[in-house]
Scaffold this motif. Structure first.
Motif, PDB file in Angstrom:
ATOM      1  N   PRO A 143       0.836  -1.219   0.000  1.00 54.39           N
ATOM      2  CA  PRO A 143       0.000   0.000   0.000  1.00 54.39           C
ATOM      3  C   PRO A 143       0.865   1.261   0.000  1.00 54.39           C
ATOM      4  CG  PRO A 143      -0.713  -1.551   1.701  1.00 54.39           C
ATOM      5  CD  PRO A 143       0.589  -2.055   1.178  1.00 54.39           C
ATOM      6  N   GLU A 144       0.351   2.284  -0.688  1.00 51.23           N
ATOM      7  CA  GLU A 144       1.004   3.604  -0.685  1.00 51.23           C
ATOM      8  C   GLU A 144       0.092   4.577   0.043  1.00 51.23           C
ATOM      9  OE1 GLU A 144       2.133   3.001  -5.378  1.00 51.23           O
ATOM     10  OE2 GLU A 144       1.649   5.010  -4.663  1.00 51.23           O
ATOM     11  N   LEU A 145       0.647   5.266   1.001  1.00 51.23           N
ATOM     12  CA  LEU A 145      -0.140   6.228   1.754  1.00 51.23           C
ATOM     13  C   LEU A 145      -0.554   7.402   0.864  1.00 51.23           C
ATOM     14  CD1 LEU A 145      -1.174   6.965   4.639  1.00 51.23           C
ATOM     15  CD2 LEU A 145       0.937   8.294   4.874  1.00 51.23           C
ATOM     16  N   MET A 146      -1.838   7.789   0.974  1.00 50.72           N
ATOM     17  CA  MET A 146      -2.331   8.960   0.255  1.00 50.72           C
ATOM     18  C   MET A 146      -2.578  10.114   1.218  1.00 50.72           C
ATOM     19  SD  MET A 146      -5.127   7.071  -2.184  1.00 50.72           S
ATOM     20  CE  MET A 146      -5.488   8.484  -3.217  1.00 50.72           C
ATOM     21  N   PHE A 147      -3.423   9.887   2.200  1.00 52.07           N
ATOM     22  CA  PHE A 147      -3.840  10.944   3.123  1.00 52.07           C
ATOM     23  C   PHE A 147      -3.917  10.390   4.542  1.00 52.07           C
ATOM     24  CE2 PHE A 147      -5.066  13.778  -0.217  1.00 52.07           C
ATOM     25  CZ  PHE A 147      -5.706  13.021  -1.191  1.00 52.07           C
TER      26      PHE A 147
END
Lengths: 114, 112
Positions: free
Chosen positions: B43-47
């Protein structure tokens, strides 16, 4: 170089085998998480460790802070353990009042054959 | 109740559509997160929202617009998305400053 490295990337085992997945990190951390993701998406948090060892059922997680290394062990593996296992760390130095960002490893795809 | 729920489970949208993803938790967590995950990647952090205020925006394009209307709800509004935005969108929550992140099951988004 990634801050969190996992090995192996892929692992196939026969049912009943003892499994070890490794995680090494190169940064200071305040906690390390082991996560499980089955096909279809949802992520389940298995363990959060800051020292020592934790056990839950057939799963055991250990961490060596000095060596910056953690292992996830699965005893008596079963086909339902087939999933992606992800190591994630919370970097140290983040204030206790802040929301926690995680830095993720690339995951280990485990397949347990019947 | 240690559950984070996300709706819808699947979403197909055209590049001109406007849609929203919803995330809900009732664990009293005051930190909530949106992640984007492409196939076979972490997963890539967005907010990140902390106490209902946006605390981290990881340089996400403005076609993604988060909203935290109260301490239990987190929305992600989508507008004019691109096909490369197709991914699994995961929501998570945690206590601020301590504890495990609890993840929802995700919304699988396909942009045509």
């Amino acid at each position: 170089k990634n801050e969190v490295e996992q090995s192996p990337q892929n692992l196939t085992a026969q049912e009943g085998e003892f499994i070890t997945i490794n995680c090494s990190y190169s940064v200071g951390i305040s906690a390390l998480h082991w996560l499980q993701q089955h096909p279809g998406g949802g992520i389940v948090s298995l363990f959060m460790l800051s020292s020592g060892k934790k056990k839950h059922g057939r799963l055991i997680a250990t961490i060596n802070i000095q060596e910056k290394h953690s292992s996830l062990h699965i005893t008596a593996s079963h086909p339902r353990d087939s999933a992606v296992y992800i190591c994630a760390v919370r970097l140290s130095g983040i204030s206790s009042g802040s929301a926690r960002q995680l830095t993720f490893g690339s995951g280990t795809q485990l397949t347990v054959l019947p | 109740d240690t559950e984070v729920t996300q709706t819808p489970k699947h979403l197909v949208m055209g590049m001109t559509n406007k849609k929203s993803l919803k995330c809900e938790q009732h664990m009293g967590h005051r930190a909530m997160y949106w992640y984007k995950q492409k196939a076979k990647k972490p997963p890539e952090l967005m907010f990140v929202y902390s106490y209902e205020k946006l605390s981290i925006n990881e340089s996400v394009p403005s076609r993604f617009s988060p909203e935290c209307p109260n301490s239990s709800l987190l929305n992600l509004h989508l507008h004019a998305l691109q096909p490369e935005d197709s991914a699994l969108y995961l929501c998570a929550s945690s206590r601020v400053g301590a504890g495990t992140q609890y993840f929802g099951p995700g919304t699988r988004l396909l942009v045509l």
